[in-house]
Design an enzyme around this catalytic site. Structure first.
Site, PDB file in Angstrom:
ATOM      1  N   ARG A   1       1.060  -1.042  -0.233  1.00  0.00           N
ATOM      2  CA  ARG A   1       0.065  -0.045   0.200  1.00  0.00           C
ATOM      3  C   ARG A   1       1.444   1.329   0.271  1.00  0.00           C
ATOM      4  O   ARG A   1       0.892   2.459  -0.941  1.00  0.00           O
ATOM      5  CB  ARG A   1      -0.811  -0.068   1.274  1.00  0.00           C
ATOM      6  CG  ARG A   1      -2.155   1.221   1.500  1.00  0.00           C
ATOM      7  CD  ARG A   1      -2.685   1.475   2.271  1.00  0.00           C
ATOM      8  NE  ARG A   1      -3.134   2.417   2.156  1.00  0.00           N
ATOM      9  CZ  ARG A   1      -4.360   2.868   3.531  1.00  0.00           C
ATOM     10  NH1 ARG A   1      -5.158   1.884   4.406  1.00  0.00           N
ATOM     11  NH2 ARG A   1      -4.984   4.289   3.248  1.00  0.00           N
TER      12      ARG A   1
ATOM     13  N   ASN B   1     -10.805  -4.626  -0.995  1.00  0.00           N
ATOM     14  CA  ASN B   1     -10.655  -3.888  -2.243  1.00  0.00           C
ATOM     15  C   ASN B   1      -9.364  -3.640  -3.653  1.00  0.00           C
ATOM     16  O   ASN B   1      -9.239  -4.614  -2.909  1.00  0.00           O
ATOM     17  CB  ASN B   1      -9.999  -2.368  -1.293  1.00  0.00           C
ATOM     18  CG  ASN B   1     -11.023  -1.086  -0.872  1.00  0.00           C
ATOM     19  OD1 ASN B   1     -12.293  -0.703  -1.771  1.00  0.00           O
ATOM     20  ND2 ASN B   1     -11.423  -0.485   0.617  1.00  0.00           N
TER      21      ASN B   1
ATOM     22  N   CYS C   1     -19.297  -1.322   1.145  1.00  0.00           N
ATOM     23  CA  CYS C   1     -18.417  -0.798   1.213  1.00  0.00           C
ATOM     24  C   CYS C   1     -18.455   0.041   2.430  1.00  0.00           C
ATOM     25  O   CYS C   1     -20.183   0.540   2.915  1.00  0.00           O
ATOM     26  CB  CYS C   1     -17.752   0.548   0.242  1.00  0.00           C
ATOM     27  SG  CYS C   1     -17.133   1.542   0.580  1.00  0.00           S
ATOM     28  N   ASP C   2     -18.638   0.460   3.397  1.00  0.00           N
ATOM     29  CA  ASP C   2     -18.337   1.499   4.830  1.00  0.00           C
ATOM     30  C   ASP C   2     -18.984   2.878   4.749  1.00  0.00           C
ATOM     31  O   ASP C   2     -19.029   3.363   5.456  1.00  0.00           O
ATOM     32  CB  ASP C   2     -18.262   0.983   5.648  1.00  0.00           C
ATOM     33  CG  ASP C   2     -16.274   1.256   6.295  1.00  0.00           C
ATOM     34  OD1 ASP C   2     -15.764   1.969   4.838  1.00  0.00           O
ATOM     35  OD2 ASP C   2     -14.927   0.643   6.846  1.00  0.00           O
TER      36      ASP C   2
ATOM     37  N   HIS D   1     -16.585   4.473  -4.019  1.00  0.00           N
ATOM     38  CA  HIS D   1     -15.832   5.558  -3.712  1.00  0.00           C
ATOM     39  C   HIS D   1     -15.660   6.722  -5.218  1.00  0.00           C
ATOM     40  O   HIS D   1     -15.143   7.370  -5.275  1.00  0.00           O
ATOM     41  CB  HIS D   1     -14.629   5.356  -3.525  1.00  0.00           C
ATOM     42  CG  HIS D   1     -14.756   4.297  -2.551  1.00  0.00           C
ATOM     43  ND1 HIS D   1     -12.395   3.958  -1.465  1.00  0.00           N
ATOM     44  CD2 HIS D   1     -15.112   4.708  -1.292  1.00  0.00           C
ATOM     45  CE1 HIS D   1     -12.707   2.992  -0.770  1.00  0.00           C
ATOM     46  NE2 HIS D   1     -14.009   3.730  -0.462  1.00  0.00           N
TER      47      HIS D   1
ATOM     48  N   TYR E   1     -14.451  10.839  -0.563  1.00  0.00           N
ATOM     49  CA  TYR E   1     -13.675  10.176  -2.076  1.00  0.00           C
ATOM     50  C   TYR E   1     -13.475  10.846  -3.501  1.00  0.00           C
ATOM     51  O   TYR E   1     -12.555  10.579  -4.402  1.00  0.00           O
ATOM     52  CB  TYR E   1     -13.288   8.678  -2.072  1.00  0.00           C
ATOM     53  CG  TYR E   1     -12.993   7.871  -1.191  1.00  0.00           C
ATOM     54  CD1 TYR E   1     -11.384   7.580  -1.394  1.00  0.00           C
ATOM     55  CD2 TYR E   1     -13.543   7.169  -0.127  1.00  0.00           C
ATOM     56  CE1 TYR E   1     -10.939   6.467  -0.720  1.00  0.00           C
ATOM     57  CE2 TYR E   1     -13.168   6.395   0.688  1.00  0.00           C
ATOM     58  CZ  TYR E   1     -11.656   6.343   0.808  1.00  0.00           C
ATOM     59  OH  TYR E   1     -11.226   5.278   1.557  1.00  0.00           O
TER      60      TYR E   1
ATOM     61  N   ARG F   1      -0.312   7.940   3.984  1.00  0.00           N
ATOM     62  CA  ARG F   1      -1.391   7.385   4.552  1.00  0.00           C
ATOM     63  C   ARG F   1      -1.190   5.725   5.684  1.00  0.00           C
ATOM     64  O   ARG F   1      -0.793   5.136   7.023  1.00  0.00           O
ATOM     65  CB  ARG F   1      -2.866   6.949   4.404  1.00  0.00           C
ATOM     66  CG  ARG F   1      -3.742   6.194   5.198  1.00  0.00           C
ATOM     67  CD  ARG F   1      -4.601   6.693   6.293  1.00  0.00           C
ATOM     68  NE  ARG F   1      -5.293   6.374   7.236  1.00  0.00           N
ATOM     69  CZ  ARG F   1      -6.265   6.842   8.196  1.00  0.00           C
ATOM     70  NH1 ARG F   1      -5.840   7.933   8.530  1.00  0.00           N
ATOM     71  NH2 ARG F   1      -6.571   6.196   8.983  1.00  0.00           N
TER      72      ARG F   1
END
Ligand code: NAD
Ligand code: G6P
Ligand code: MN
Length: 443
Positions: free
Chosen positions: A96, A150, A172-173, A202, A265, A285
């Site tokens: 990531r 994801n 998706c939350d 998103h 997003y 992040r």
């Protein structure tokens, strides 16, 4: 479907989100009567750490009649499962970090699920999830897979090409998180809301938020508030600077485009330059998560290992776990609760190509998702943005299955965070090197 003594398998058992999901299961045991929890992962250390944490949680709640197992063996993990909750991260946080930092080197958005970082993650994630879904088809073909893995649209598109009839919900939350944050800031009760929303994952917009107790659409007044005052992050993300920045950008978007409440997003597609300017290219992040949630989880397991169990679980999990548990319960008990789901369009958004994967409200019952169709066309602004994104995502999935460098380059070029095909190629070539062993070979 069995109604009690259910077996739930968590794919990506070692995920930092597992305690939140288990807590939600335990809080709803009457609606989701489970007998067994299996943690499945490919990383033994992470899975065993999570075993300790979940075992501790079960003992704390006197639920020791629930069988808990942690395994790396798919046959053991999935055989006779009723529900599989999937939350894997292929390549982990280290990859990531590369997804975020490589595009940033070229002045482009570097993000987990959006922009070229999201595309790089997509090409890794497809293989991992195909593997999980394949195991489920072999060992528990009747199980429902509830997927959080994801990037959701790309995953959903790829899985349905191979398994068109798969019993899987993709969720998706973020929309509930946005709603929770709005309600927390402006004094509403989200439980009274019926939300209308459309988009891609998103990448979407609210069109109405009907409040049942107030008996009115509260979206116009919320837009008014958003344009005059930024929201603060809600309790469960308190003090998180990057979520604060995301909610600040929601106000920027709303001021300029006040017809709808946007998904936060969209900042990456509408204001990529501003986002890049505000991002620390050395500390992204992924670094924050590794030094926060990830570190806490390791420390928690270590404390339990050493028998120091006072206040071990001391963080707030938000609604992420509750949302997936509500979905399982809605299938099991045929409740027809309403969720935002990522589904094949098939006319739900009438003037968007029917083979797009969209995010819209859906009722969920014993037969799965029943998406709600919009009763009117969407506007050209949203349609144009979505069409480019859908085409880019489809090209990326084509690139995966056809091992096509050309399609990958087209996908990277079409991504709306990218201003020039030159940058698309530079990032793609560097991503190919960084993802050796994870991506299919592109020729
Ligand atoms: P994490 O790295 O902490 O955990 C993921 C786990 O998956 C790790 O333990 C890893 O070993 C395991 N894993 C990797 N590849 C695997 C494979 N092929 N089979 C089985 N296990 C595998 O990551 P996290 O931050 O907890 O996030 C987990 C996933 O959930 C990510 O995909 C993230 O993007 C997603 N997520 C989605 C939403 C949503 O709204 N849809 C919300 C939060 C997180
Ligand atoms: C939200 C999104 C997820 C995303 C997560 C990242 O929950 O809906 O899709 O994975 O944020 O959160 P993190 O804390 O890992 O940056
Ligand atoms: Mn999400």
């Amino acid at each position: 479907m069995k109604k009690d003594n259910l077996k739930i398998t968590i794919a990506g058992g070692g995920s930092t989100y597992t305690p939140g999901i288990i807590q939600a299961i335990l809080n709803n045991i009457d609606k989701l009567p489970i007998g067994e929890i299996h943690l499945y992962d490919i990383d033994e250390k992470r899975n065993n750490d999570m075993f300790l944490i979940i075992d501790y949680m079960l003992k704390r709640e006197n639920l020791t009649d629930i069988t808990l197992k942690a395994t790396l063996d798919p046959e053991e993990a999935f055989t006779e499962s009723d529900f599989v909750f999937s939350q894997i991260r292929v390549g982990g946080m280290k990859m990531r970090e590369k997804d975020e930092k490589i595009p940033l080197k070229y002045g482009l958005v570097g993000q987990e699920t959006c922009g070229l970082g999201g595309f790089a993650y997509g090409l890794r994630s497809i293989s991992g999830l195909l593997e999980v879904v394949g195991h489920v088809q072999t060992f528990a073909p009747h199980a429902w897979i509830l997927n959080y893995t994801n990037p959701e649209t790309i995953i959903s598109e790829a899985i349905r090409r191979v398994y068109p009839k798969v019993r899987m919900l993709n969720a998706c939350d973020m929309t509930i998180s946005i709603e929770e944050t709005i309600a927390f800031n402006y004094g509403y009760n989200r439980k009274n809301w019926i939300s209308e929303y459309y988009g891609l994952n998103h990448f979407g917009w609210y069109t109405k938020i009907y409040d049942k107790s107030l008996e009115r659409d509260v979206m116009p007044e919320i837009i008014e508030k958003l344009t005059t005052e930024n929201m603060k992050v809600a309790d469960f993300n308190a003090g998180d600077k990057s979520w604060q920045a995301a909610f600040n950008m929601m106000s920027v978007i709303t001021k300029n485009f006040p017809t709808n409440i946007p998904n936060n997003y969209l900042e990456y597609y509408l204001y990529p330059d501003m986002v890049v300017e505000e991002t620390d290219k050395e500390y992204t992040r992924a670094n924050m998560v590794m030094e926060g949630r990830e570190k806490n989880t390791r420390e928690m397991a270590e404390k339990i290992r050493q028998g120091k169990t006072e206040d071990v679980l001391n963080f707030n999990f938000g609604e992420h776990g509750q949302y997936i548990v509500d979905m399982a319960s809605s299938i099991l008990n045929d409740e027809h609760q309403r969720f935002m789901l990522i589904v094949p369009n098939n006319g739900a958004i009438p003037n968007l190509r029917s083979d797009a994967v969209v995010e819209v409200p859906a009722y969920v019952g014993a037969t799965g998702a029943e998406p709600i169709s919009l009763r009117e066309n969407i506007c050209d602004f949203h349609k144009g943005l979505m069409e480019a994104q859908v085409a880019a995502e489809k090209l990326l999935v084509d690139a995966y299955f056809e091992n096509s460098y050309q399609k990958a380059l087209q996908a990277f070029t079409l991504n709306q965070t990218v201003p020039s095909a030159r940058f698309a190629k530079l990032v793609l070539d560097e991503m190919i090197e960084a993802n050796k062993g994870y991506w299919p070979e592109l020729k």
